[in-house]
Design a protein around this motif. Structure first.
Motif, PDB file in Angstrom:
ATOM      1  N   SER A   1      59.953  35.446 104.738  1.00  8.46           N
ATOM      2  CA  SER A   1      59.957  35.907 103.323  1.00  8.46           C
ATOM      3  C   SER A   1      59.390  36.948 102.989  1.00  8.46           C
ATOM      4  O   SER A   1      58.491  37.643 103.965  1.00  8.46           O
ATOM      5  N   VAL A   2      59.217  37.566 101.838  1.00 11.34           N
ATOM      6  CA  VAL A   2      58.439  38.633 101.283  1.00 11.34           C
ATOM      7  C   VAL A   2      57.227  38.198 101.293  1.00 11.34           C
ATOM      8  O   VAL A   2      56.708  36.966 100.913  1.00 11.34           O
ATOM      9  N   ARG A   3      55.799  39.175 101.194  1.00  9.65           N
ATOM     10  CA  ARG A   3      54.761  38.720 101.220  1.00  9.65           C
ATOM     11  C   ARG A   3      54.425  38.518  99.634  1.00  9.65           C
ATOM     12  O   ARG A   3      55.200  38.875  98.736  1.00  9.65           O
ATOM     13  N   PRO A   4      53.419  37.417  99.601  1.00 13.33           N
ATOM     14  CA  PRO A   4      53.127  36.704  98.195  1.00 13.33           C
ATOM     15  C   PRO A   4      52.909  37.894  97.511  1.00 13.33           C
ATOM     16  O   PRO A   4      51.988  38.793  97.818  1.00 13.33           O
TER      17      PRO A   4
ATOM     18  N   GLY B   1      47.407  30.038 108.627  1.00 13.87           N
ATOM     19  CA  GLY B   1      48.582  30.069 109.273  1.00 13.87           C
ATOM     20  C   GLY B   1      49.616  29.697 108.644  1.00 13.87           C
ATOM     21  O   GLY B   1      49.601  29.792 107.272  1.00 13.87           O
ATOM     22  N   SER B   2      50.846  29.427 109.089  1.00 15.46           N
ATOM     23  CA  SER B   2      52.055  29.078 108.321  1.00 15.46           C
ATOM     24  C   SER B   2      51.886  27.430 107.676  1.00 15.46           C
ATOM     25  O   SER B   2      51.384  26.915 108.323  1.00 15.46           O
ATOM     26  N   PRO B   3      52.334  27.517 106.483  1.00 16.79           N
ATOM     27  CA  PRO B   3      52.059  26.218 105.740  1.00 16.79           C
ATOM     28  C   PRO B   3      52.902  25.216 106.378  1.00 16.79           C
ATOM     29  O   PRO B   3      53.860  24.617 105.767  1.00 16.79           O
ATOM     30  N   GLU B   4      52.728  24.677 107.634  1.00 16.60           N
ATOM     31  CA  GLU B   4      53.609  23.782 108.131  1.00 16.60           C
ATOM     32  C   GLU B   4      53.186  22.299 107.832  1.00 16.60           C
ATOM     33  O   GLU B   4      53.992  21.435 107.523  1.00 16.60           O
ATOM     34  N   GLY B   5      51.770  22.204 107.504  1.00 10.77           N
ATOM     35  CA  GLY B   5      51.307  20.930 107.553  1.00 10.77           C
ATOM     36  C   GLY B   5      51.588  20.124 106.279  1.00 10.77           C
ATOM     37  O   GLY B   5      51.311  18.871 106.306  1.00 10.77           O
ATOM     38  N   LEU B   6      52.072  21.002 104.988  1.00  7.92           N
ATOM     39  CA  LEU B   6      52.440  20.019 104.116  1.00  7.92           C
ATOM     40  C   LEU B   6      53.635  19.318 104.174  1.00  7.92           C
ATOM     41  O   LEU B   6      54.538  19.576 104.724  1.00  7.92           O
ATOM     42  N   PRO B   7      53.417  17.953 103.526  1.00  7.66           N
ATOM     43  CA  PRO B   7      54.799  17.085 103.295  1.00  7.66           C
ATOM     44  C   PRO B   7      55.929  17.855 102.549  1.00  7.66           C
ATOM     45  O   PRO B   7      56.774  17.642 102.402  1.00  7.66           O
ATOM     46  N   LEU B   8      55.158  18.810 101.625  1.00  6.77           N
ATOM     47  CA  LEU B   8      56.449  19.353 100.668  1.00  6.77           C
ATOM     48  C   LEU B   8      57.375  20.367 101.464  1.00  6.77           C
ATOM     49  O   LEU B   8      57.249  20.272 102.891  1.00  6.77           O
TER      50      LEU B   8
ATOM     51  N   ALA C   1      58.379  26.412 104.540  1.00 10.10           N
ATOM     52  CA  ALA C   1      58.162  27.525 103.937  1.00 10.10           C
ATOM     53  C   ALA C   1      58.711  27.957 102.633  1.00 10.10           C
ATOM     54  O   ALA C   1      59.721  27.441 102.437  1.00 10.10           O
ATOM     55  N   PRO C   2      58.142  28.616 101.676  1.00 14.45           N
ATOM     56  CA  PRO C   2      58.515  28.790 100.185  1.00 14.45           C
ATOM     57  C   PRO C   2      59.718  29.861 100.334  1.00 14.45           C
ATOM     58  O   PRO C   2      60.169  30.195 101.191  1.00 14.45           O
ATOM     59  N   HIS C   3      60.601  29.695  99.192  1.00 15.17           N
ATOM     60  CA  HIS C   3      61.600  30.596  98.854  1.00 15.17           C
ATOM     61  C   HIS C   3      62.755  30.237  99.570  1.00 15.17           C
ATOM     62  O   HIS C   3      63.743  31.160 100.016  1.00 15.17           O
ATOM     63  N   GLN C   4      63.002  28.972 100.252  1.00 20.83           N
ATOM     64  CA  GLN C   4      64.069  28.903 101.237  1.00 20.83           C
ATOM     65  C   GLN C   4      65.187  28.809 100.203  1.00 20.83           C
ATOM     66  O   GLN C   4      66.569  29.605 100.622  1.00 20.83           O
ATOM     67  N   GLY C   5      65.415  28.487  98.896  1.00 20.28           N
ATOM     68  CA  GLY C   5      66.662  28.556  98.136  1.00 20.28           C
ATOM     69  C   GLY C   5      67.001  29.947  98.018  1.00 20.28           C
ATOM     70  O   GLY C   5      68.156  30.352  98.119  1.00 20.28           O
TER      71      GLY C   5
ATOM     72  N   LEU D   1      48.607  30.908  97.969  1.00 23.61           N
ATOM     73  CA  LEU D   1      48.713  29.273  97.241  1.00 23.61           C
ATOM     74  C   LEU D   1      49.389  29.321  95.988  1.00 23.61           C
ATOM     75  O   LEU D   1      50.085  28.351  95.888  1.00 23.61           O
ATOM     76  N   GLN D   2      49.528  30.556  95.417  1.00 22.23           N
ATOM     77  CA  GLN D   2      50.472  30.670  94.324  1.00 22.23           C
ATOM     78  C   GLN D   2      51.779  30.176  94.568  1.00 22.23           C
ATOM     79  O   GLN D   2      52.547  29.643  93.819  1.00 22.23           O
ATOM     80  N   THR D   3      52.172  30.730  95.788  1.00 24.20           N
ATOM     81  CA  THR D   3      53.720  30.583  96.020  1.00 24.20           C
ATOM     82  C   THR D   3      54.186  29.095  96.371  1.00 24.20           C
ATOM     83  O   THR D   3      55.298  28.787  96.153  1.00 24.20           O
ATOM     84  N   GLN D   4      53.135  28.335  96.728  1.00 27.48           N
ATOM     85  CA  GLN D   4      53.290  26.895  97.088  1.00 27.48           C
ATOM     86  C   GLN D   4      53.167  26.064  95.893  1.00 27.48           C
ATOM     87  O   GLN D   4      53.868  25.220  95.699  1.00 27.48           O
ATOM     88  N   PHE D   5      52.017  26.520  95.075  1.00 22.75           N
ATOM     89  CA  PHE D   5      51.887  25.681  93.940  1.00 22.75           C
ATOM     90  C   PHE D   5      51.653  26.599  92.760  1.00 22.75           C
ATOM     91  O   PHE D   5      50.633  27.344  92.550  1.00 22.75           O
ATOM     92  N   PRO D   6      52.740  26.687  91.945  1.00 21.90           N
ATOM     93  CA  PRO D   6      53.032  27.816  91.266  1.00 21.90           C
ATOM     94  C   PRO D   6      51.913  27.629  89.931  1.00 21.90           C
ATOM     95  O   PRO D   6      52.093  28.546  88.999  1.00 21.90           O
TER      96      PRO D   6
END
Lengths: 137, 515
Positions: free
Chosen positions: A62-65, A102-109, A112-116, B353-358
């Motif tokens: 995705s794009v950079r935050p 690193g890439s946020p893989e460890g979360l149960p959520l 990666a963000p912005h999949q939709g 962090l904000q992208t994961q937790f808004p």
């Protein structure tokens, strides 16, 4: 099989520095097997338009935050508002164990963000605008 | 606000059919009628008009809630050309043009600081930027000032002195001021008319500040500034130094032109990043001043942050949707990699962090709202309690305490300096040694500058974080003269105070004894 698409890609807020200072690009995406979605568009931009420092624009899929994406002058997050509202909020304890570097893989959520948003399929004559909010104030 | 009779089928440009975008059929959460264009926070979709009302309301509420800006007060808007400050200037302009009941009642001016010399920009590039900046400034219709950062080399040392603090107005004082202002307007018959009293006063005032008339700064000053910034070893220290110098310059301009408040466009996201960064820099004690709504450390000029409730996303959307003019000016950290400085690192951390937790940024922001400033003991105390030379916050270092790591650091530094004694005694201190007021020229001069390391003299007067930053400067002589002069003055004063302490009558003890 996707037909060639003509889209307008625009950069603002300082992001244009990575693209030789040119803000508006009228691009013609070539026809290909898979339909053009934002994910593919980003890969295409990285390969063809981005002149330097890809890590300042793209992060993973995705794009950079800090970089906002507007599709036809509307927030791309509208494309997945319903899915995000449904997902549960993580506990703080899960946050602490997260290796943010690193890439946020460890979360149960979800992964990666912005999949939709990345799955949105581009139409002909769409305009995609990337605004960097990281610069200036 | 959203109109009830609005045509629902308002098509977004380029949208052939709603089928590919199922969630756009969702309506604005506020008016429940129009198509949403932006998502604020987590999942709240707003349409264009509701978003505008929300944005403007936040700005006005921030000003109104804090009641610090009195009617008719002169306020300087610090505009950097970036999106947040441009948005702030735009909001002020819109606020000034509303009908009389809701009109903003202060008298604004705009200042732009040209920092090109600090980043090694050539004169052509800087004049190109200025050519873009000036039309926007002129279009605002407010008195505007353009200053180059090099002018810090001609600032007087009085910039670094905290002036006497005016007592904070109570609730009653604010209300009384507003009432009397409205009465005045009513009496003059100018309420609601096209030209309020302040508007009538403005045309005779020169629109252009005489200083800003295209006079390029002295080449020597430009050279000195770029030398200073090139000598700084780390990007963190560069950013902090730039901020300090910019603040001093804006402060000086505000004082020179009679402004009692300065508004900066720090947004919610930036302040959250600043809060975390300042913790890492060692400024934890001053968070309330650095990130709060108002910052009164300078005494007579108060720095105010009206945009602190707006996130960068809202600012960017507003600027895009309502075509707010802004100028892109490259900064010291343009295209810097992620780990180049503490500021960059913290920014990357928070935004990721904000992208994961808004709710990350708003949580940090709410925490900063709860920070309370340690009250000063009263106007008299501001003279006796020492302030840091550069950031003007209270000096939080106990130099005499060698048990602390900090004390050990400075004392080892000093012992290194004092060993080559024959060399230091022959070194004469730069510039005039004493202020004219002190009678004993010879004795004072030798005594105060005996330990001569001017570096140690200056470092003693800095707070912890400023000291750490100054460590990245190999030579403090490159600093602008006003800083060096003020440092010397304070050292002398402290030494003189020490010398004559025994002769001073302690007023408070005597009075207490007699009464």
């Amino acid at each position: 099989m996707a037909a060639p698409l003509s889209v307008e890609v625009e950069f603002g807020g300082g992001a244009e520095l990575l693209f030789d200072g040119i803000k508006k690009h009228q691009v013609t995406l070539p026809g290909q097997e898979e339909p053009w979605d934002i994910r593919n568009l980003l890969v295409w931009i990285k390969k063809n338009l981005l002149k330097e420092r890809p890590e300042l624009f793209i992060q993973g899929d995705s794009v950079r935050p800090g970089i906002l994406v507007l599709i036809n002058d509307a927030d791309w997050e509208l494309l997945s508002v319903s899915s995000r509202a449904a997902s549960p909020q993580p506990l703080l304890s899960q946050l602490l164990g997260w290796n943010w570097e690193g890439s946020p893989e460890g979360l149960p959520l979800s992964s990666a963000p912005h999949q939709g948003e990345l799955d949105y399929q581009l139409q002909d004559q769409d305009s995609v605008l990337f605004i960097s909010t990281l610069h200036g104030g | 606000m959203c109109q009830v009779g609005e045509d629902y089928g308002e098509p977004a440009p380029g949208e052939p059919s709603p089928a590919p975008r199922p969630s756009r059929e969702q309506k604005c959460v506020k008016c429940k009628e129009a198509q949403p264009v932006v998502v604020i926070r987590a999942g709240d979709a707003f349409c264009r008009d509701c978003f505008k009302a929300f944005y403007v309301h936040k700005f006005r509420a921030m000003l109104g809630k804090n009641r610090l800006i009195f009617p008719g007060e002169k306020v300087l808007l610090a505009w950097s050309g970036g999106p947040s400050s441009s948005s702030m200037v735009w909001q002020v302009l819109e606020g000034l043009s509303q009908d009389s009941a809701k009109r903003l009642r202060f008298v604004p001016g705009v200042i732009f600081v040209d920092e090109g010399a600090a980043f090694g920009k050539s004169l052509e590039e800087r004049s190109k930027t200025l050519a873009e900046v000036k039309p926007i400034l002129q279009a605002t219709g407010l008195p505007w000032h353009v200053v180059a950062l090099e002018e810090v080399f001609s600032l007087p040392p009085s910039v670094l002195r905290c002036s006497a603090q005016e007592p904070a107005g109570s609730e009653g004082a604010y209300k009384a001021a507003v009432d009397s202002f409205l009465q005045q307007q009513h009496v003059l018959g100018a309420g609601g008319g096209p030209g309020p009293t302040q508007g009538k006063e403005q045309p005779p005032q020169p629109r252009l500040d005489p200083q800003s008339l295209a006079r390029p700064p002295a080449a020597a000053q430009t050279e000195a500034l770029s030398q200073l910034f090139c000598s700084v070893r780390t990007l963190t220290a560069k950013e902090e130094l730039l901020q300090t110098l910019r603040t001093h310059l804006i402060l000086h301009m505000a004082r020179a032109h009679g402004y009692s408040k300065v508004m900066t466009g720090d947004s919610c996201t930036r302040l959250a990043i600043k809060l975390m960064t300042n913790l890492a820099l060692g400024r934890g004690a001053f968070l309330a001043w650095d990130t709060g709504f108002s910052d009164e450390r300078h005494g007579d000029v108060v720095v105010v942050r009206p945009m602190r409730d707006h996130t960068l996303k809202e600012v960017a959307f507003y600027n895009r949707l309502f075509s707010v003019p802004s100028v892109f000016t490259p900064a010291v950290d343009t295209k810097a990699p992620e780990k180049a400085s503490i500021h960059r690192l913290m920014e990357a951390f928070l935004l990721r962090l904000q992208t994961q937790f808004p709710s990350t940024v708003s949580t940090v922001y709410r925490t900063s709202e709860k920070l309370v400033k340690a009250p000063r003991d009263g106007p008299a105390a501001s003279d006796s309690s020492p302030c840091c030379l550069l950031c003007m916050c209270a000096l939080d270092v106990d130099a005499a305490d060698s048990a602390t790591a900090f004390g050990a650091q400075t004392s080892s530094h000093l012992s290194q300096m004092q060993s080559p004694t024959p060399l230091t005694e022959t070194r004469t201190p730069p510039g005039p040694c004493c202020s004219p007021g002190v009678g004993r020229v010879q004795g004072c001069g030798q005594g105060a500058c005996r330990r001569e390391d001017p570096q140690a003299c200056i470092e003693e007067q800095l707070c912890y974080s400023c000291r750490v930053n100054m460590k990245d400067l190999p030579s403090l002589d490159l600093l602008p003269p006003y800083i060096l002069a003020e440092a010397q003055l304070r050292t002398q004063r402290a030494w003189v105070l020490q010398e004559i302490r025994d002769c001073l009558i302690e007023d408070s003890d005597d009075e207490a004894g007699q009464s």
